[in-house]
Structure formats: C-alpha cells, structure tokens
Write an enzyme that holds these catalytic residues in place. Structure first.
Site, PDB file in Angstrom:
ATOM      1  N   ALA A  16       0.824  -1.208   0.000  1.00  0.00           N
ATOM      2  CA  ALA A  16       0.000   0.000   0.000  1.00  0.00           C
ATOM      3  C   ALA A  16       0.862   1.264   0.000  1.00  0.00           C
ATOM      4  O   ALA A  16       0.352   2.358  -0.195  1.00  0.00           O
ATOM      5  CB  ALA A  16      -0.913   0.004   1.233  1.00  0.00           C
ATOM      6  N   SER A  17       2.152   1.126   0.201  1.00  0.00           N
ATOM      7  CA  SER A  17       3.051   2.287   0.338  1.00  0.00           C
ATOM      8  C   SER A  17       3.692   2.652  -0.989  1.00  0.00           C
ATOM      9  O   SER A  17       4.354   1.819  -1.628  1.00  0.00           O
ATOM     10  CB  SER A  17       4.134   1.957   1.371  1.00  0.00           C
ATOM     11  OG  SER A  17       5.299   2.739   1.168  1.00  0.00           O
ATOM     12  N   THR A  18       3.511   3.897  -1.400  1.00  0.00           N
ATOM     13  CA  THR A  18       4.058   4.349  -2.685  1.00  0.00           C
ATOM     14  C   THR A  18       5.580   4.437  -2.658  1.00  0.00           C
ATOM     15  O   THR A  18       6.254   3.919  -3.555  1.00  0.00           O
ATOM     16  CB  THR A  18       3.504   5.739  -3.041  1.00  0.00           C
ATOM     17  OG1 THR A  18       3.653   6.609  -1.925  1.00  0.00           O
ATOM     18  CG2 THR A  18       2.030   5.643  -3.396  1.00  0.00           C
TER      19      THR A  18
END
EC number: 5.99.1.4
Lengths: 198, 198
Positions: free
Chosen positions: B11-13
C-alpha cells in the site's frame, strides 16, 4: 542565475538543518537563495493540524528527535533539544522577515540558538543577544519586527507560501513552480533549479 | 556482513522506489538485505490513522504523487498512478512473506506492476501473471500465501515491525536498533549499518 526560494518557520526542526546547508549547497550549484520566513500554523490550520504533527503523532515525534540528532551529526552541527516544542516563533519569524540582506545570518543564528543550544527564542529578551552577537542593532530590529510593516512582511510571506502550495517546512520552490518538501530534498531542488531554467 | 531490514507494505508508494534501489545500493555497501513485508494498517491504527495519511491530508497527498513522479524519473523507473489508492495489499504482502529466496524478485515485480504500470494488485487474478512472469508457480504461491502458515508469516512480521518501532513505510532498521523512515533515508541507513557493526 536561477533562484530557489527557501520557506521556513522557527517552529520547524528540520529547517535548522536546511538553514545551515542551503547557502553553501546553492553557492556550489550557482543558485541564488530567497529566504522566506512564514507562519507554519497558518498553513497547518487548513489541513486540520492544530499542533505540530510531531506532537499529534507520538511515534513520529519520537523518531523526529532521533533523526534530527543524526542529521545534525552528519552535517557537523551541534544539536540540543529545547525544553519546549514547538516554541512560539512569530517574533523570530518577523525579525527574519525584516532582516534585509542579513536574513541568512539572522536565520542561521536564531536556529543555532534554538536547536544547536536548546535556548528559548520566543521573546525580545531571548532574541536580543543573538542579534547583538551578529553586530546588529537588536532594539531597532525587534522594533521593526513588530511595526505594521514588519507584521505585514510576515503576513505577505505566509500568503505567498499558501499560494505557492507550501504545506510544511522547510520547503523549497523553484521559479517554474516545483515544490520540494523537507531538508532532505535540497539537492533535488537545486538540481531542478539549475536544469529547468530558461 | 552487516544486515539491514527493509520493512514495506504494497500500500506504500515510496516503498516502490525503495524496493528497486535497496538491492544495488546494499550490494555496493556490502550489506545484506532482509525483506520484511508487514501490514501498514496495523501500524497506523494505534496512531489514529484510519486511512493513508496521503488521503487524510489532501495537500500532502497531491505533493506525494508529484514527488513520486520525480523520484521515479531520477531513478530511471517507470511511474503510473493506479486508479485506486491505497489498494488492498494484504494478499500481495502475504505472497511476499512466503516467497522465500525469491522475495526480492517478487517484491520488485509486484511494485512495478502497481506503480510502474498502474495495475491492480489486490486479487489472485491480479497477481498470478506477475508471479508467472518470474517463472514461479503462481497457483502454489497464492495458495501458500493464504494458508495458516502464510497468514502467520505476515502477522509475525507485523508484530516484529511494531516491536522494532516501525511507524510507516518504507522503513529500514539496523541490527543495533536504529530506525530510518523513508526511501530517502536508504544511504544514511546503509552508512549506519556499515559503520556501527561490531
């Protein structure tokens, strides 16, 4: 010569690092620095932030102090955490806003007092010795800071910060409108400034 | 050889950048990388964060997407913003948690699908072609991921992340307990790992 605008508030910890690194790095890159103190609270408020995010999010705050110590060490800067955080920074911001061509010196000296020595920077009494130490007329500068023109200078910078898309500090903006947030984006901001100037 | 643990969630860019830069940088520095996917939501929840901070704070979110584009450009990585953000990442995290000695390849390939091509990565159907493209048995790996052992693997990593003081992603931790948050802290984390190892 390309220009980079450096936005900061004396309530911001990472701006201490930026204030001491932006000058030499910009000179090396052939970039002019525009020093723009502004009121961080006015930029936080529309985001629903009523205190420093480092106080609102405890884990992030604890990390920030450790990270600051490491960054200060890496940059050969002294570091001492002030007892109060954030400090009331409006007077110091106003002083920087009226410091004219000494703004860089004034900014670095106030940050060094605050985060290098952990001293209070909120009042006339706190700031006077810092300004005197730079050979400045502290009484005159502190009076200028709270004059209608001094107050307006900081207000104008704050409006300009919001206009430029600034949402935290330190921030660097280029003449073509790129926004770089964080002391760790300085090199990237300078590279952009030099490669995207007509 | 000193070890650096790399904590991430799909979920982390910014973990997309970290996933593609940590391997080569660590090899050059002579540091082993331990890949640890974990559940970012479980780390956000105790901080009162119920969604991505990039969705909760709009200005910060808008900035992040621009910053990601620039960082991808700087690192020679393709970048395409997925329609949905954040994506449901638990299955991908579990797949990485059971990928054994292919964890680096699997992690990079899933991130590239997600943020290099802007593809969905939430379901079996999304992930199967990515895994097959690596020459892996996608059906077997996806079954492992949701087995009791697969679920436990991700849970253990998440507990270990909380224990290690991880509060966001990507995070790097050293063997002596230093925490470095953000893809932009990789060089600093590697320098720490090599200079503070007994």
């Amino acid at each position: 010569m390309p220009r980079l605008t450096f936005w900061y508030d004396f309530a911001s910890t990472y701006s201490y690092i930026a204030a001491h690194t932006v000058g030499p790095a910009a000179e090396k890159a052939g970039v002019d620095v525009v020093w723009r103190p502004f009121l961080l609270g006015a930029v936080f408020a529309p985001q629903g932030l009523t205190d420093s995010p480092f106080n609102m999010f405890e884990l992030k705050g604890r990390y920030m102090w450790r990270d600051m110590q490491r960054l200060a060490d890496d940059n050969g800067l002294p570091f001492k955490r002030p007892e109060e955080f954030p400090q009331r920074s409006i007077l110091a911001n106003r002083v920087a806003a009226v410091a004219g061509d000494r703004v860089g010196d004034v900014t670095r000296a106030i940050y060094s007092a605050e985060f290098g020595e952990g001293r209070p920077i909120a009042t006339d009494e706190d700031l006077a010795p810092v300004l005197t130490g730079l050979g400045l007329d502290a009484a005159a500068l502190l009076a200028d800071a709270v004059s209608p023109e001094g107050k307006q200078a900081l207000r104008s910078n704050t409006d300009a910060a919001l206009e430029a898309g600034v949402f935290g500090a330190p921030t660097f903006t280029t003449e073509d409108g790129e926004v770089f947030w964080g002391s760790d984006r300085l090199a990237q901001a300078l590279a952009w400034a030099t490669s995207h100037t007509a």
